[in-house]
Design a protein around this motif. Structure first.
Motif, PDB file in Angstrom:
ATOM      1  N   PHE A   6       0.838  -1.195   0.000  1.00  0.00           N
ATOM      2  CA  PHE A   6       0.000   0.000   0.000  1.00  0.00           C
ATOM      3  C   PHE A   6       0.876   1.248   0.000  1.00  0.00           C
ATOM      4  CE2 PHE A   6      -2.199  -3.474   2.063  1.00  0.00           C
ATOM      5  CZ  PHE A   6      -3.413  -3.486   1.391  1.00  0.00           C
TER       6      PHE A   6
ATOM      7  N   THR B 269      -4.924  -1.003  -7.466  1.00  0.00           N
ATOM      8  CA  THR B 269      -5.821   0.104  -7.164  1.00  0.00           C
ATOM      9  C   THR B 269      -5.054   1.406  -7.244  1.00  0.00           C
ATOM     10  OG1 THR B 269      -6.934  -1.299  -5.552  1.00  0.00           O
ATOM     11  CG2 THR B 269      -7.450   1.056  -5.485  1.00  0.00           C
TER      12      THR B 269
ATOM     13  N   ASP C  14      -9.629   2.421   3.315  1.00  0.00           N
ATOM     14  CA  ASP C  14      -8.788   3.339   2.547  1.00  0.00           C
ATOM     15  C   ASP C  14      -9.235   4.795   2.600  1.00  0.00           C
ATOM     16  OD1 ASP C  14     -11.034   3.424   0.906  1.00  0.00           O
ATOM     17  OD2 ASP C  14     -10.049   2.603  -0.858  1.00  0.00           O
TER      18      ASP C  14
ATOM     19  N   THR D 263      -6.748   7.736   3.337  1.00  0.00           N
ATOM     20  CA  THR D 263      -5.450   7.709   2.655  1.00  0.00           C
ATOM     21  C   THR D 263      -4.902   9.125   2.459  1.00  0.00           C
ATOM     22  OG1 THR D 263      -5.933   5.611   1.554  1.00  0.00           O
ATOM     23  CG2 THR D 263      -4.338   7.068   0.468  1.00  0.00           C
TER      24      THR D 263
ATOM     25  N   SER E 166      -6.099  -0.455   9.459  1.00  0.00           N
ATOM     26  CA  SER E 166      -5.534   0.648   8.694  1.00  0.00           C
ATOM     27  C   SER E 166      -6.655   1.447   8.060  1.00  0.00           C
ATOM     28  CB  SER E 166      -4.616   0.102   7.585  1.00  0.00           C
ATOM     29  OG  SER E 166      -4.032   1.164   6.861  1.00  0.00           O
TER      30      SER E 166
ATOM     31  N   VAL F  77      -5.508   3.708   5.722  1.00  0.00           N
ATOM     32  CA  VAL F  77      -4.733   4.254   4.602  1.00  0.00           C
ATOM     33  C   VAL F  77      -4.324   3.149   3.634  1.00  0.00           C
ATOM     34  CG1 VAL F  77      -3.890   6.246   5.888  1.00  0.00           C
ATOM     35  CG2 VAL F  77      -2.592   4.112   5.975  1.00  0.00           C
ATOM     36  N   ALA F  78      -5.226   2.204   3.407  1.00  0.00           N
ATOM     37  CA  ALA F  78      -4.916   1.051   2.561  1.00  0.00           C
ATOM     38  C   ALA F  78      -5.756   1.091   1.281  1.00  0.00           C
ATOM     39  CB  ALA F  78      -5.176  -0.239   3.331  1.00  0.00           C
ATOM     40  N   PRO F  79      -5.255   1.772   0.238  1.00  0.00           N
ATOM     41  CA  PRO F  79      -6.052   1.958  -0.979  1.00  0.00           C
ATOM     42  C   PRO F  79      -6.663   0.663  -1.524  1.00  0.00           C
ATOM     43  CG  PRO F  79      -4.070   3.280  -1.096  1.00  0.00           C
ATOM     44  CD  PRO F  79      -3.952   2.430   0.147  1.00  0.00           C
ATOM     45  N   GLY F  80      -7.922   0.757  -1.897  1.00  0.00           N
ATOM     46  CA  GLY F  80      -8.623  -0.390  -2.465  1.00  0.00           C
ATOM     47  C   GLY F  80      -9.367  -1.209  -1.422  1.00  0.00           C
ATOM     48  N   GLN F  81      -9.119  -0.948  -0.159  1.00  0.00           N
ATOM     49  CA  GLN F  81      -9.797  -1.666   0.913  1.00  0.00           C
ATOM     50  C   GLN F  81     -10.954  -0.808   1.398  1.00  0.00           C
ATOM     51  OE1 GLN F  81      -8.738  -4.755   1.888  1.00  0.00           O
ATOM     52  NE2 GLN F  81      -7.100  -4.664   0.381  1.00  0.00           N
TER      53      GLN F  81
END
Lengths: 374, 374, 374, 374
Positions: A260, A279, B160, B163, B245, B247-251
């Motif tokens: 990430f 992503t 996310d 982020t 988290s 800040v976990a893009p796509g989650q």
């Protein structure tokens, strides 16, 4: 080939991987230290009688003298023999393709560094997961900044085959892996943790600062770890978690990497290796496929067939072999290594052993933060 | 209802959840401390003018005196108000259904314990994920010994939506969550880490021994953690890892629980909540579905519709509300709580805050092992 | 509500769906034609004694005269009663929300058309799958030309619950569905084929030209089809296949739609309803999520909670109810239907019955191509 | 090898597949009918100059006379050459491993039957998907009655690479496949429909009674079908649907087989080939994995590596080659074919061409039911 006689899973893997692209021919072998077994195994796979050995030192000596002696050797023995065997062949200018982990101790691993520095021959470590096309793709994307600055790395490699005390039940694969004499300091950490660690490093390019590890041997009587929880701190501030286990029912070879960054993320799973999930933050997740749209040169050069026709573990392994062939040929011809060749090196191997040693050291100190010794 | 005015995601959730099984009617509210906003929000959802408040203390006082005053209150405010509001209503014998985390500090959380002990009213914490049928199923299977003695717990909750520095960009949800005054000690740990921790405890029944946490605030300027890596040691020897988290893009809401025992394993994923993956070691993994074959009473009693027709987040949340209604009614009638009712309690809430406090304390001491204070 | 007494799955579904957004209150019912059962069921769900009926005609008459009589009725009876009940209420100006299929014969379906034309009341058919947000999203994307001109439509709806002769084993749900008197001409075609057909039409906007159907009743003794294979030819040249089955082990409610155009494709699966897979030809496939990036207004207006928190079947069903409420209110106020409201109509219902009739007719003629009679 | 020169995808596939288990050595080839291209391609893959041909008839003649001439030939040409080439080699006692479809016309296919009957040499057709371990597993389970009597077969093979008119845009693979002279009667039906049809027959063991097909060429100017919808009626009453398409965006090689019996079901998907989903009616669906628990001998004998390490397309293809080697060796030694060898035969090839011919014939008659001509 040294090691990899009948019944050893990894010997067959190396043999098939070396055949897939037709870059190697297997002509000599010390497949076992038991003479009859060595002969039987060699005969079964078509190695001529006069190139069959039971003593790898003798093999190194004799092959080096032969006019058409082997140019490269694959080492598929238990861990504790990797270094002595590799030294013997490197010393004689024979290129070495060696299974991981590099050695059963860090001292030994370093000893190989000296031997390698004195030799003209190449040393390649088969961290085969780095040969998967979509792993190469992930590395290329990270390097290109597609996900921005990395913040978090989640890496895991669970298996289930040592959930019971199989090392006492006649499972050969388990016997030496559970034996500190042959496996070294680490159990799961050495066997699969090193793969996970290497994969994370390979794709992200990050350098480890410190780790804190909590190791267990859950199966009664087991001497080496079968489960490891590790927290990672990378140079530059990224953080990570690594889990490896050989006691996780239902998990076969569940190596999974998730990275990430501040602009996006990547996810790859070894059991579905032809896909890479990407992503860009603020956009829908995309499924990249091997040889499918949106993939780049790094993956394409190690792909053989169109997208949707899965390539697997053996092809990924073969990519390491074929890159090794390209590197060896370049060295023979005094040329630079061809563009795109991306091989796990001796230094990766030493770092892998340092990783295991650090995990064990940290765990012994109640999961204190430690640095790798290299 | 206190809090949950227009624009607050969680207010709507509580309202829908309370309606789904027809066990509650919303008749009074202090939806905002700003009078106009309180009135506007109340009018929009059909609360009568004379049951509309902007001061929750006044609401508690007046409703307690009304002949047909509310029997229960839902608290949907930012974290720092949970305890003061709850105390006020408990004091007056009004049952409390409160959002998590319980409070913004451990001291405060404990203060509520005293208030609750003096009250006849119930306190229920909406750890809503425990309301999902297949989570109940997992708990039942663990308790029945279906996976044997637990060795490893892997729990994660990545999102996310933070982020970027959204708390400075007008995203209301983010503003108070990123503000230590209103959110408390923890950021991601408080907001979602408590959910993950509770879920692991709920399903496994294990008691935490110690934890070691490495917290980060990756977004420049952010004061509270947005990513947490936590190693867990349970009483009895099981180990765990927890990752949360924001800040976990796509989650999106990737809450995932995996539990591994010496006989088998279970896996559940919140984004596909109607499935539970079960492995008995040495057998193929099975996909259990809500109301499908092989599921038991614990899941069936909180399911509404046939398997294959997905129930979701709101139904899981409604299960907490409906269990709360059953428990309240039983208490009103002086009867024992009906079998199967399984509600997150005040003690769960205190433990959740203790979890956050311990994470912060451990992280401040370089991820030292610490115990929960309770 | 008419029908939907205790034990009928769909009655509860309608009740929950009508409650979720708080747009309806259930105050009267003829839940069963057996008086005791009607009373018991009504009492159980809180309908007052004096609004409880066992005769739906009487209910229509009396409620129409009451000052605070019902404004709308939900019809959840077996198929053969849909039309007579609907006529009775429409005749008296009470809006009708009716389960599908519309009727057990095409003649009857058409009769309702006349009744509806004479009434000021609305008629809404609960093709609930069209209420899922990502189905709305798909429709919006097709309409916007995101996948170009449609070439191929693949639609299927397999279930497994009638794999055995459950209609003879006391399964109430199966009894009337397997009985031509109450179910009509079609078995699986009527029960789920109509849903599949409607969904394909709803999303693509294509008009059917002809179909060719091969129907089977695989379970010995079963009178109505339990499996149907249908080839579709749409006006304009697109082609399709439709499969519905109630004898497909392992399939719960596997409604799946795939649409392929000359520029891209869409895929949606009811058991994972918060995702929509979108491919632009020549680009990687993207996973759109409900309320996630890249989704539009049509989905947003029928979504309640953030992406990653799954909404399910009941919320999709509730969207039909809430759209119905909006349409009814608009009509009451003499206003146009609010933008975005997208309800299955009587004409959809007639077309659904025509679809069943055409399948049966085609199959009887050895799968000859036939047109719908409308 | 005949055909398969530089740039032809399938030539490489055959070469790798033949190498994987070390059962074949490639020593001679007529890789192209253009002499320079033939020489260049042969040199590139290490075929000696004096074993390089541009005329396959000459190759057959000369190799048959050579003392160490080839024992078997792989035919990788466009379809129209399969039969003439195969006849030439069979006539001279050289075993033939031939790509599919067998021929571009049924007349020709039958002609080969006569040639084969007169020859001592074997003829093997590379319906490679039948070589996947989990396909073998599925076949074994059906035969063992694990899913009971089959009722429904759903088979599909969608691709997207011909969504545009690539045959006019320099895509070599597309050129001959879109040309009736070289491809034969069928487009998608011949290229991939034959694979799908064979797979269904291979796994289920059912015999086709009749089919009804609706074929399209959606891309303007295309002469052969690029999309086919087919309804199937098997002897004994089972029914099926087959869809193949080369204009389905987002689909790479989406070959998927689902078989439903009165006791259970199986599902297999080529893009995730190491899994087989098995349902016993009334029990949860299980995921069988290659070399994982619950799998049998048929899969094990064609597996190389442990479960969880994916084997892919090339290994499945290699299984056909290795079974061919075993069969050839047995014939050379006058022994029966070893147990477990399971090869697609000439009769399968003829049936495949008959399937294409029947599809075209049915479609021309407005999707009338037709029988295969054999």
């Amino acid at each position: 080939m040294v090691g990899g006689g009948a019944g050893a899973f990894i010997g067959d893997v190396h043999r098939i991987a070396s055949r897939i692209d037709g870059q190697f021919r297997l002509v000599a072998g010390a497949l076992s230290s038991t003479p009859e077994k060595a002969e039987e195994s060699a005969a079964a796979i078509g190695i001529a009688r006069d190139r069959t050995y039971s003593d790898w030192a003798e093999m190194a000596k004799r092959e080096a003298r032969l006019k058409d002696g082997i140019k490269a050797v694959a080492i598929c023995t238990p861990n504790h023999l990797h270094v002595p065997v590799a030294r013997e062949f490197l010393k004689r200018g024979i290129h070495v393709i060696c299974d991981k982990p590099l050695s059963s101790s860090l001292t030994e691993a370093r000893r190989l560094r000296q031997a390698a520095e004195k030799s003209d021959a190449l040393f390649v470590l088969t961290h085969n997961y780095s040969g998967y096309p979509m792993v190469r793709q992930a590395k290329q994307m990270v390097a290109a900044g597609d996900i921005g600055a990395i913040r978090v790395v989640q890496i895991e490699y669970p298996q289930d085959w040592m959930t019971d005390a199989v090392e006492t039940q006649g499972v050969k694969q388990a016997e030496w892996r559970a034996d500190p004499e042959r496996a070294g300091l680490g159990g799961a950490t050495g066997d699969i943790g090193t793969h996970a660690y290497h994969l994370a490093r390979f794709v992200t390019g990050l350098t480890l600062g410190k780790l804190a590890a909590d190791l267990d041997a859950f199966v009664p009587g087991r001497q080496l770890d079968d489960n490891a929880h590790v927290m990672l701190r990378f140079a530059g501030g990224a953080k990570g978690m690594l889990w490896c286990s050989q006691v996780a029912p239902g998990q076969e070879n569940g190596l999974r990497l998730r990275v990430f960054g501040d602009k996006g993320a990547l996810e790859w799973f070894q059991e579905s290796p032809n896909h890479l999930w990407h992503t860009t933050h603020g956009e829908p997740t995309r499924r990249l496929t091997r040889n499918g749209p949106g993939t780049g040169e790094a993956a394409a050069r190690v792909s053989r067939i169109p997208g949707g026709h899965p390539e697997g573990y053996l092809e990924g392994f073969a990519n390491v072999y074929t890159d090794a062939a390209l590197a060896i040929r370049a060295r023979q011809q005094g040329k630079p290594v061809p563009e795109g060749v991306d091989l796990p090196t001796l230094e990766d191997g030493i770092e892998g052993v340092a990783f295991v040693e650090a995990c064990v050291r940290s765990s012994a100190r109640d999961a204190a933060w430690v640095e790798l010794k290299q």
